[in-house]
Design an enzyme around this catalytic site. Structure first.
Site, PDB file in Angstrom:
ATOM      1  N   THR A  47       0.836  -1.205   0.000  1.00 31.64           N
ATOM      2  CA  THR A  47       0.000   0.000   0.000  1.00 31.64           C
ATOM      3  C   THR A  47       0.869   1.252   0.000  1.00 31.64           C
ATOM      4  O   THR A  47       0.481   2.283  -0.540  1.00 31.64           O
ATOM      5  CB  THR A  47      -0.921   0.005   1.234  1.00 31.64           C
ATOM      6  N   TYR A 134       7.041 -11.564   4.424  1.00 34.84           N
ATOM      7  CA  TYR A 134       5.879 -10.998   3.736  1.00 34.84           C
ATOM      8  C   TYR A 134       5.494 -11.947   2.612  1.00 34.84           C
ATOM      9  O   TYR A 134       6.115 -11.957   1.550  1.00 34.84           O
ATOM     10  CB  TYR A 134       6.240  -9.616   3.202  1.00 34.84           C
ATOM     11  N   LYS A 162       3.655 -12.318   7.775  1.00 35.10           N
ATOM     12  CA  LYS A 162       2.424 -11.663   7.324  1.00 35.10           C
ATOM     13  C   LYS A 162       1.853 -12.543   6.214  1.00 35.10           C
ATOM     14  O   LYS A 162       2.351 -12.572   5.100  1.00 35.10           O
ATOM     15  CB  LYS A 162       2.753 -10.259   6.813  1.00 35.10           C
TER      16      LYS A 162
END
Length: 298
Positions: A47, A134, A162
């Site tokens: 993001t 990630y 994550k």
């Protein structure tokens, strides 16, 4: 790593057309998160369009965020195509005061599991920065297997993961399997906002949230309800966000939150090209959803 729990809010990184970070706008976004009381700030994630920014601009974003965060832990994206670049970015993040680095298996040529293992191990060892795995196959086209996660979780300095959330009904079993394969204290979190309430109810440590980067209060209510064992309340609030989740799925969460930041008057920014902002009809849908959400929460 106690801070790797609860709500980790991921704001956009406002930039101009030349890719220079608008630090004043970024600080306004960060200030909202700190006032709300998020548990950590996820800077320069997907993001935060980290892959579109130079090393210098990532440093500027880090310095501005950590100054404004005033002690709130910052998890900084440190992904890069080359291992040496990722090491330097992780070193920069540590020097700036980041609490951890978020590392994805970014690539052009497809990577093998052994290559990813060496990449992550090297960044953790040479940077000295705690590393969060990630797993983001939607953008990297690499999926971490259970075996690879188990291997990486044994590496000193790799402290958390994550995960994506694709099917709500599979979260509980996935979480249980990952818990049994990783050391005690290894933080297990999830992204994919529309399934995150279920993940927190199932006992995940962290929600890594796109929406929380612009609307932290409502996301915090979901997290706190889940942490307090009130699954019914967490799901009730999550249901109020269903129209937003549909926008995320239709237009992407990235484009949607840029529009939200503009509509809420927090900052006026556009995603880095070649990503285009939402067209007018879509912006109207986002504005309508924000109005409905305000009415529902009131």
């Amino acid at each position: 790593m106690a801070f790797l729990s609860g709500l980790s809010a991921f704001p956009i990184t406002p930039i101009d057309l030349d890719g220079r970070v608008d630090t004043a706008a970024l600080k306004r976004l960060v200030a909202r998160l700190c006032i709300a009381g998020v548990d950590s700030i996820g800077l320069l994630g997907s993001t935060g369009t980290y892959m579109y920014l130079s090393r210098e601009e990532r440093r500027r974003a880090l310095d501005a965020t950590i100054e404004e965060a005033n002690g709130v832990p910052v998890v900084a994206g440190v992904g890069a195509l080359r291992t040496d670049e990722a090491v330097r970015l992780a070193q920069d993040a540590k020097a700036a005061g980041a609490a951890a680095g978020l590392l994805a298996a970014v690539s052009y040529a497809p990577l093998t599991e052994d290559e990813v293992f060496e990449h992550f191990s090297t960044v953790a060892r040479k940077s000295g920065l705690p590393i969060v795995i990630y797993d983001n196959p939607g953008t990297t086209h690499f999926r971490f297997t259970a075996v690879l996660v188990e291997r990486l979780a044994q590496v000193p300095g790799i402290v958390a993961i994550k995960n994506p959330t694709e099917k709500a009904e599979e979260i509980a079993s996935h979480l249980g399997q990952q818990r049994s394969a990783t050391p005690k204290g290894f933080s297990i979190g999830y992204s994919g906002d529309w399934n995150a309430a279920q993940a927190m109810i199932c006992g995940a440590d962290t929600w890594y949230s796109v929406l929380a980067g612009i609307l932290p209060d409502v996301c915090l209510r979901i997290v706190r309800a889940a942490q307090n064992g009130d699954a019914e309340e967490a799901l009730r609030i999550d249901a109020s966000l269903a129209p937003i989740w549909e926008l995320f799925k239709r237009f992407s969460s990235l484009r949607t939150v840029y529009t939200m930041a503009d509509l809420l008057g927090v900052c006026r920014a556009e995603p880095p090209r070649p990503i285009l902002p939402l067209p007018p009809f879509a912006k109207e849908q986002v504005a309508h959803c924000l109005t409905l959400l305000e009415q529902d929460l009131a």
